[in-house]
Write an enzyme that holds these catalytic residues in place. Structure first.
Site, PDB file in Angstrom:
ATOM      1  CE  LYS A 116     111.008 114.460  21.644  1.00 47.16           C
ATOM      2  NZ  LYS A 116     109.385 114.471  20.812  1.00 47.16           N
ATOM      3  NE  ARG A 117     102.722 116.826  28.377  1.00 47.28           N
ATOM      4  CZ  ARG A 117     101.981 116.735  26.634  1.00 47.28           C
ATOM      5  NH1 ARG A 117     103.585 117.011  26.211  1.00 47.28           N
ATOM      6  NH2 ARG A 117     100.906 117.377  26.887  1.00 47.28           N
TER       7      ARG A 117
END
Length: 304
Positions: free
Chosen positions: A105-106
């Site tokens: 979830k960058r």
């Protein structure tokens, strides 16, 4: 390289189901035979335990599923040894013919987003097949990831409607001027961003994350993103059912992946379980999930 969506849909069709395994290394929950005699959790010991554990899980599941989803936070919690184990796990999955979704979830401003994309989607660093990202810095923050997908034949899953109850706090808030919840506006952007990355399968490299715990939202989002592959967490331990996950599939029983982590790898009889019994339990857990999801989306069973 063949586009990610085409590779993924091909793999799902070969395996006869859309189920994948989440890999969340939690040494405290692993069976004793994996940890016994290793000593204190030094960098080398962590790397060895986590690598060996996931190779065992992969051997149990590789012929059943199309992909695995390593959750990066569970590797990162163990420091450098954990990230070395992540790289080992990624390589082990690739050797067994499995696609890898790096679940981190960058995202950040566009220059930093480009660095994240290089780290996980290029062929010079971790070289995963796809990754998860957040959209809340805006469209320009997603463009470097989309560009990397086009350049390297990789995929992207944009966090859209998550499985936790608190997702309503922000994701469901109506936007001024439209009255539509934020997640619907993001879905429209995902659909537009992915139009240039649709493969021969009819699906785009740009997909979304939609939790199994909100089936009504899943149906709405499926209609808003007809070409997107939807990654569906929340099955099992988080309260989502196969029936609720089915809302994210299209009329062909495709276009979505259902993920199980704890319910597959950490649901077993006790810490003293034997290696062979543990492997069989992991396999049986996944087979039950596959049967459950197949029935919910009306896909005929095939021999594994």
């Amino acid at each position: 390289m063949k586009p990610f969506a085409d590779r993924l849909i091909d793999a799902v069709r070969r395996k006869g189901n859309p189920c994948i395994a989440g890999l969340d290394p939690r040494i405290d929950l692993m069976p004793e035979f994996i940890k016994s005699g290793r000593g204190a959790l030094s960098r080398d010991v962590v790397r060895s335990i986590v690598t060996d554990f996931h190779e065992l899980v992969l051997d149990a599941l590789a012929d059943l599923i199309a992909a695995v989803k390593p959750q990066l936070a569970f590797y990162e919690q163990y420091g450098i040894g954990g990230m070395e184990a992540f790289e080992n796990t990624l390589n082990a999955a690739r050797q067994r013919g499995l696609l890898v979704i790096a679940d981190g979830k960058r995202n950040d401003i566009s220059s930093t987003a480009e660095a994240y994309a290089t780290a996980f989607l290029s062929d010079t660093a971790f070289d995963a097949d796809s990754m998860t990202v957040t959209p809340y810095l805006g469209r320009d923050s997603l463009v470097p990831f989309a560009d990397a997908c086009a350049k390297y034949g990789k995929g992207l899953f944009v966090v859209l409607k998550t499985s936790n109850p608190g997702s309503r706090d922000f994701q469901d808030q109506p936007l001024e001027g439209t009255g539509r919840p934020l997640y619907e506006t993001i879905a429209t952007m995902i659909n537009d961003l992915g139009k240039e990355l649709i493969g021969e399968s009819g699906y785009s490299a740009i997909g979304a994350v939609v939790g199994a715990t909100f089936p009504d939202d899943g149906r709405k989002l499926r209609a808003l993103m007809p070409r997107a592959i939807i990654l569906v967490p929340g099955y099992g331990a988080q309260g989502g059912s196969a029936q609720s996950a089915a809302a994210c599939f299209d009329e062909n029983g495709l276009g979505a992946l259902v993920s199980s982590s704890r319910g597959t790898t950490y649901s077993y009889s006790g810490p003293d379980i034997s290696r062979s019994a543990y492997t069989q339990t992991v396999r049986e857990n996944m087979l039950r999930m596959i049967d459950d999801v197949r029935k919910a989306i009306s896909v005929p069973a095939q021999a594994p």
